[in-house]
Enzyme design. Structure first.
Site, short mmCIF file in Angstrom:
data_model
loop_
_atom_site.label_atom_id
_atom_site.label_comp_id
_atom_site.label_asym_id
_atom_site.label_seq_id
_atom_site.Cartn_x
_atom_site.Cartn_y
_atom_site.Cartn_z
N GLY A 189 23.46 14.38 -1.27
CA GLY A 189 22.33 15.21 -1.03
C GLY A 189 21.38 15.06 0.06
O GLY A 189 20.63 15.94 0.39
N TYR A 238 23.19 7.36 16.06
CA TYR A 238 22.27 6.94 15.38
C TYR A 238 21.30 5.89 15.90
O TYR A 238 21.43 4.83 15.70
CB TYR A 238 23.27 6.32 14.00
CG TYR A 238 23.78 7.43 13.30
CD1 TYR A 238 23.69 8.72 13.43
CD2 TYR A 238 24.89 7.08 12.18
CE1 TYR A 238 24.47 9.54 12.41
CE2 TYR A 238 25.70 7.62 11.37
CZ TYR A 238 25.18 9.17 11.71
OH TYR A 238 26.10 9.90 11.02
N PRO A 257 26.71 12.43 0.63
CA PRO A 257 27.46 12.93 -0.59
C PRO A 257 26.27 12.79 -1.74
O PRO A 257 26.68 13.58 -2.83
CB PRO A 257 28.28 11.59 -0.78
CG PRO A 257 27.91 10.57 -0.07
CD PRO A 257 27.05 11.17 1.20
N1 LIG Z 1 28.76 13.72 10.48
C1 LIG Z 1 27.55 13.98 10.34
O1 LIG Z 1 27.33 15.13 10.99
C2 LIG Z 1 26.67 13.47 9.22
C3 LIG Z 1 25.47 13.79 9.10
C4 LIG Z 1 24.62 13.29 8.21
C5 LIG Z 1 24.94 12.10 7.49
N2 LIG Z 1 26.25 11.42 7.83
C6 LIG Z 1 26.88 10.31 7.39
O2 LIG Z 1 26.67 10.50 5.88
C7 LIG Z 1 25.97 9.09 5.58
C8 LIG Z 1 25.17 9.34 4.37
O3 LIG Z 1 24.49 10.32 4.32
P1 LIG Z 1 22.78 10.26 4.00
O4 LIG Z 1 22.34 8.85 4.38
O5 LIG Z 1 22.37 11.37 4.88
O6 LIG Z 1 22.74 10.92 2.55
P2 LIG Z 1 23.29 10.61 1.17
O7 LIG Z 1 24.08 9.44 1.18
O8 LIG Z 1 23.33 11.52 0.52
O9 LIG Z 1 21.86 9.53 0.72
C9 LIG Z 1 21.22 8.65 1.38
C10 LIG Z 1 20.00 8.27 0.18
O10 LIG Z 1 20.75 8.07 -1.04
C11 LIG Z 1 19.83 6.68 -1.71
N3 LIG Z 1 21.01 5.99 -2.43
C12 LIG Z 1 22.16 5.68 -2.01
N4 LIG Z 1 22.88 5.16 -3.11
C13 LIG Z 1 22.06 5.09 -4.26
C14 LIG Z 1 22.16 5.02 -5.41
N5 LIG Z 1 23.45 4.48 -5.96
N6 LIG Z 1 21.32 5.19 -6.30
C15 LIG Z 1 20.05 5.95 -5.91
N7 LIG Z 1 20.04 6.00 -4.54
C16 LIG Z 1 20.84 5.79 -3.68
C17 LIG Z 1 19.67 5.90 -0.51
O11 LIG Z 1 18.38 5.01 -0.88
P3 LIG Z 1 18.00 3.90 -0.16
O12 LIG Z 1 17.70 4.16 1.39
O13 LIG Z 1 16.78 3.45 -1.00
O14 LIG Z 1 19.02 2.91 -0.01
C18 LIG Z 1 19.40 6.99 0.76
O15 LIG Z 1 18.04 7.14 0.89
C19 LIG Z 1 25.41 8.79 6.95
O16 LIG Z 1 24.86 7.39 6.59
C20 LIG Z 1 26.11 8.99 7.71
O17 LIG Z 1 27.09 7.95 8.18
C21 LIG Z 1 27.12 12.24 8.67
#
Ligand SMILES: NC(=O)c1ccc[n+]([C@@H]2O[C@H](COP(=O)([O-])OP(=O)(O)OC[C@H]3O[C@@H](n4cnc5c(N)ncnc54)[C@H](OP(=O)(O)O)[C@@H]3O)[C@@H](O)[C@H]2O)c1
Length: 266
Positions: free
Chosen positions: A191, A33, A189
């Site tokens: 999207g 990251y 989680p």
């Molecule tokens: N293993 C893998 O290959 C892999 C790949 C991708 C991701 N990941 C892991 O998964 C984690 C999460 O994935 P992600 O960040 O890609 O996607 P996500 O959790 O689906 O979405 C993140 C987005 O959701 C918004 N958000 C979070 N909580 C919210 C709420 N309660 N209300 C409204 N909006 C909300 C955040 O906004 P703000 O930015 O405005 O706070 C952020 O832009 C990553 O941090 C990483 O640790 C792992």
């Protein structure tokens, strides 16, 4: 917080502190990251800094990191699941996190050029040597989960796969983890970064249940994931204190069986 579009350090630290204040005890990161080639582990360093600067007791906080993905600096993501790379990567993560043993170390993504047994076998060595306390895998198929469980002698602690209202094909692995008693961490989680804000607009049932409870569709989504099986631990991303507070409250939102069934069918 550390990839493209990253906020400033102050906002990131405030967000991590808001998570800890809200009772969050699992933080997921990875050495990959970062953006530029010369800042490997940017996010691990940030998390270590935020934990050190928080006033409370962090002994119950599990920091889960990953190895096996690389970012050469041109925006791409590459893989190296070789024993040599993983052994070197874990040493870097230990230093940046400032710990003697990593709480949960996850093999980030299968490397088609390296036998899976070699990559997971390296996690077994690291477990046996005490460099990592728990071993996990990510982006794994059901077959790879069974293989990893075998290579690790029954010590596979977690599987981190993509899962959200928009991406449900890994429900097969979620169900397998529930059967085997392995933690399942849905990644993206909500999207994903660019879709999370539109969750309610794209998935009407989630918006409707949210309205009935007077909470956000994102909070309902996380509560639904938590309700699917006791092994599910969603890892929503956040770059603002407001969103992590809202997400953490999902742990206290109870959905009825009918609501869970409706959302699963939606
Ligand atoms: N293993 C893998 O290959 C892999 C790949 C991708 C991701 N990941 C892991 O998964 C984690 C999460 O994935 P992600 O960040 O890609 O996607 P996500 O959790 O689906 O979405 C993140 C987005 O959701 C918004 N958000 C979070 N909580 C919210 C709420 N309660 N209300 C409204 N909006 C909300 C955040 O906004 P703000 O930015 O405005 O706070 C952020 O832009 C990553 O941090 C990483 O640790 C792992």
């Amino acid at each position: 917080m550390s990839i493209e579009g990253r906020p400033d350090i102050d906002r990131s630290v405030r967000t991590i502190h808001a998570a800890l204040d809200a009772g969050v005890t699992l933080i997921d990161t990875a050495d990959a990251y970062h953006i530029h080639a010369d800042e490997v582990g940017h996010n691990e360093t940030l998390i270590a800094q935020a934990l050190a600067g928080w006033g409370g007791d962090t002994s119950g906080v599990l920091v889960a990191t990953k190895g096996g993905h690389l970012r050469p600096g041109d925006g791409s993501w590459t893989v190296d699941g070789s024993r040599g790379h993983l052994r070197e990567a874990v040493e870097g993560s230990l230093k940046r996190l400032g710990v003697d043993a990593i709480g949960l170390y996850q093999f980030h993504r299968p490397d088609p050029a390296v036998p899976y047994e070699e990559s997971v076998g390296t996690l077994r060595e690291l477990l046996d040597e005490g460099k990592i306390r728990l071993a996990g895998i990510s982006n794994a198929s059901a077959e790879q989960i069974r293989e990893a469980q075998d290579v690790l002698g029954g010590r596979l602690a977690s599987v981190q796969n993509q899962f959200s209202p928009a991406f449900r094909s890994s429900e097969v692995e979620l169900r397998l983890c529930a059967e085997l008693g392995i933690a399942f961490l849905p990644w993206s989680p909500l999207g994903g970064i660019s879709n999370a804000a539109e969750l309610g607009a794209k998935h009407a049932a989630f918006a409707e249940v949210a309205e009935q409870h007077g909470v956000s569709p994102q909070q309902v989504t996380l509560a639904w994931e938590l309700a699917l099986a006791p092994v599910v631990l969603p890892i929503p991303g956040s770059s603002r204190p407001e969103t992590i507070r809202d997400s953490a409250a999902a742990a206290d939102l109870t959905l009825t069986d009918d609501e869970v069934a409706r959302l699963s069918a939606a």
